[in-house]
Scaffold this active site. Structure first.
Site, PDB file in Angstrom:
ATOM      1  N   GLY A  37      38.195  53.124 -15.179  1.00 53.04           N
ATOM      2  CA  GLY A  37      36.841  53.593 -15.471  1.00 53.04           C
ATOM      3  C   GLY A  37      35.855  52.468 -15.726  1.00 53.04           C
ATOM      4  O   GLY A  37      36.105  51.290 -15.427  1.00 53.04           O
TER       5      GLY A  37
ATOM      6  N   CYS B 179      34.945  51.206 -18.572  1.00 51.75           N
ATOM      7  CA  CYS B 179      35.384  50.278 -19.620  1.00 51.75           C
ATOM      8  C   CYS B 179      36.139  49.083 -19.063  1.00 51.75           C
ATOM      9  O   CYS B 179      35.782  47.934 -19.315  1.00 51.75           O
ATOM     10  CB  CYS B 179      36.260  51.022 -20.631  1.00 51.75           C
ATOM     11  SG  CYS B 179      36.875  49.973 -21.959  1.00 51.75           S
TER      12      CYS B 179
ATOM     13  N   LEU C 229      22.320  43.722 -26.585  1.00 51.93           N
ATOM     14  CA  LEU C 229      22.485  42.551 -27.451  1.00 51.93           C
ATOM     15  C   LEU C 229      23.754  41.780 -27.120  1.00 51.93           C
ATOM     16  O   LEU C 229      23.788  40.550 -27.225  1.00 51.93           O
ATOM     17  CB  LEU C 229      22.479  42.986 -28.919  1.00 51.93           C
ATOM     18  CG  LEU C 229      21.181  43.657 -29.396  1.00 51.93           C
ATOM     19  CD1 LEU C 229      21.253  43.972 -30.883  1.00 51.93           C
ATOM     20  CD2 LEU C 229      19.961  42.779 -29.097  1.00 51.93           C
TER      21      LEU C 229
ATOM     22  N   GLY D 170      20.754  52.818 -22.854  1.00 51.57           N
ATOM     23  CA  GLY D 170      21.786  53.784 -23.191  1.00 51.57           C
ATOM     24  C   GLY D 170      22.561  54.264 -21.983  1.00 51.57           C
ATOM     25  O   GLY D 170      22.381  53.776 -20.865  1.00 51.57           O
TER      26      GLY D 170
ATOM     27  N   LEU E  42      32.382  55.954 -27.115  1.00 49.01           N
ATOM     28  CA  LEU E  42      33.249  54.822 -27.407  1.00 49.01           C
ATOM     29  C   LEU E  42      34.610  55.043 -26.764  1.00 49.01           C
ATOM     30  O   LEU E  42      35.155  56.155 -26.795  1.00 49.01           O
ATOM     31  CB  LEU E  42      33.424  54.661 -28.923  1.00 49.01           C
ATOM     32  CG  LEU E  42      32.153  54.338 -29.717  1.00 49.01           C
ATOM     33  CD1 LEU E  42      32.420  54.450 -31.211  1.00 49.01           C
ATOM     34  CD2 LEU E  42      31.658  52.936 -29.365  1.00 49.01           C
ATOM     35  N   ALA E  43      35.168  53.980 -26.211  1.00 47.07           N
ATOM     36  CA  ALA E  43      36.440  54.093 -25.501  1.00 47.07           C
ATOM     37  C   ALA E  43      37.548  54.597 -26.417  1.00 47.07           C
ATOM     38  O   ALA E  43      38.367  55.440 -26.023  1.00 47.07           O
ATOM     39  CB  ALA E  43      36.823  52.742 -24.901  1.00 47.07           C
TER      40      ALA E  43
ATOM     41  N   HIS F  81      45.667  34.876 -49.080  1.00 44.44           N
ATOM     42  CA  HIS F  81      44.655  33.829 -49.310  1.00 44.44           C
ATOM     43  C   HIS F  81      45.083  32.561 -48.580  1.00 44.44           C
ATOM     44  O   HIS F  81      46.239  32.172 -48.628  1.00 44.44           O
ATOM     45  CB  HIS F  81      44.535  33.545 -50.810  1.00 44.44           C
ATOM     46  CG  HIS F  81      43.648  32.377 -51.117  1.00 44.44           C
ATOM     47  ND1 HIS F  81      42.271  32.466 -51.090  1.00 44.44           N
ATOM     48  CD2 HIS F  81      43.933  31.093 -51.445  1.00 44.44           C
ATOM     49  CE1 HIS F  81      41.753  31.290 -51.387  1.00 44.44           C
ATOM     50  NE2 HIS F  81      42.748  30.429 -51.614  1.00 44.44           N
TER      51      HIS F  81
END
Length: 465
Positions: free
Chosen positions: A39, A41, A186, A272, A319-320, A444
């Protein structure tokens, strides 16, 4: 040919649906109109854009960050053709992987355009005009979405491009004008800005990234401006005059006013996406539609028995990973199980630098709903790992219910935010509290400690600020 399930479309929703159904013992076929599976994506969306985002970020780091780390390599040179080969190789590996998985799960693949003449029937029309009729107990529409056009503007994929054309430019444009300050614009703007293009973004609204947390969006805009982006918010494009030499863009205030003209080598239309259901024959079947999307119930069923729909073709975020979860859920429902998608815990990511990742509600949504909440924030400037990587831009924000402490939303601006958001999604899936997150031991030094500190900050007890 008779099947238990035919899935139309092999993007992330479709191929995942098919594989899960096959795992559960159903006889499955897929129909794909593209020459390759995956597809939008995998072919011209998520995967190629991330390949270019990563490559261009490495170019930026070599240019600006390496010297401060004591790594002296000289001024890097751009080999755009090699970068594009990396993108194409990445796409090929993913696409071929999907083909392998379909074969591994004994799923029959039919290449061609699918249409539904009646419930239980799918006609596949190949490029040479040949047709194949499939009979099936169930059909899942997983046809995805397409670029939303800007009225009056012709996309030629050379001077005026969609996201598809922006992934295949043969040279770095001197200037790139982007219409739309959403995720796609963006991200692709970031690629070409890093490689040397001057970027101007024209957005109709008074903010970037509509729908995302306002505080995150504002700080992110400042970060992009430091990277050379220019923004024209509350403006609209009324005309684009394109020529082989470039484009002249007529821009005017959204509220009305004088028109000004911008010159750009390339214009990216990124306002879009819209559902793609063309050619399926849904009108003849009287399938219920709403604003271009297929109407479904809570089990993904349409108003026609045996016909289901998922992904970008139906309600919810395009969204995929949302489509994948829906594909698994509907496959399980068809196999007699209880598939389910929690729409309150679907993360979203902007793969820029710094990245943005979010899951759950924004502050604006909670205020609008009248929900009392508490906020905990922690900046990456106070995180040891971030300092060591010179990646201190951004912060983590945790939103928790004021009465129960249950986490309602998490928003991250910072390097690797797309990976960091996963623990927030797991926490929220189990109904966890900010206290649960705060009392979970984090390694950490890691960036993830900022997530823990933000959870501590909900109760005003962060340690390192």
């Amino acid at each position: 040919m008779t099947y238990d399930l035919v899935v139309i479309g092999t993007g992330p929703g479709g191929y995942v649906c098919a594989i899960r159904a096959a795992q559960l013992g159903l006889k499955v076929a897929v129909v794909e109109k593209r020459p390759k599976h995956g597809g939008t994506c995998l072919n011209v969306g998520c995967i190629p854009s991330k390949a270019l985002l990563h490559a261009s970020e490495m170019f930026t780091q070599a240019t600006h960050d390496f010297p401060a780390l004591g790594v002296v390599v000289g001024k890097p040179a751009l080999d755009l053709s090699a970068m594009m080969k990396h993108k194409d190789d990445t796409v090929a590996a993913n696409v071929n992987g999907v083909g392998f998985l379909l074969k591994k799960n004994k799923i029959d693949a039919f290449m061609g355009s699918g249409s539904i003449p009646a419930a239980g029937k799918v006609i596949v029309t190949s490029d040479d005009g040949k047709t194949t009729e499939l009979e099936t107990k169930n059909i899942v529409i997983a046809t995805g979405s397409d670029v939303t056009p800007l009225p009056g503007v012709t996309i030629d994929e050379k001077t005026v491009v969609s996201s598809t054309g922006a992934l295949t430019l043969d040279k770095v444009p001197g200037s790139l004008a982007i219409v739309g300050a959403g995720v796609i614009g963006l991200e692709l703007g970031s690629v070409w800005a890093r490689l040397g293009a001057e970027i101007v973004v024209v957005e109709f609204l008074d903010r970037i990234l509509p729908g995302m947390d306002m505080e995150v969006a504002k700080q992110f805009q400042r970060s992009l401006e430091k990277q050379g982006f220019k923004f024209m918010l509350s403006h609209k494009v009324s005309k684009v005059a394109a020529s082989p030499e470039g484009a002249k863009i007529s821009v005017e205030p959204a509220a009305g006013g004088d028109t000004q003209t911008l010159d750009a080598d390339v214009v990216l239309i990124a306002i879009g996406r819209r559902p793609y259901t063309e050619g399926l024959g849904l009108e003849k079947l009287n399938i219920a539609m709403e604003r271009g999307r297929v109407v479904i119930d809570d089990k993904f069923a349409t108003n026609v028995p045996g016909l289901y729909a998922i992904g970008d073709a139906v309600r919810g975020p395009m969204l995929a990973h949302k489509a994948e979860d829906e594909g698994v859920a509907v496959a399980e429902i068809l196999a007699g199980q209880h598939g389910h998608v929690n729409y309150n815990v679907i993360p979203g990511v902007v793969y820029t630098e710094p990245e943005i990742a979010a899951v759950g509600k924004t502050e604006e949504e909670l205020k609008a709903a009248g929900v009392a909440y508490k906020v905990g924030k922690f900046p990456f400037t106070a995180n040891g790992r971030a300092r060591s990587m010179r990646a201190t831009d951004g912060f983590v924000k945790v939103l928790a219910d004021a009465a129960t402490d249950r986490v309602l939303g998490v928003h991250i601006l910072g390097r690797g935010a797309g990976e960091l958001i996963a623990e927030a999604a797991v926490l929220m899936e189990f109904g966890g509290s900010a206290e649960d997150l705060a009392r979970t031991c984090h390694a950490h030094p890691t960036m993830s400690e900022a997530v823990k500190e933000a959870a501590l900050a909900v109760d005003k007890r962060a340690i390192h600020i």
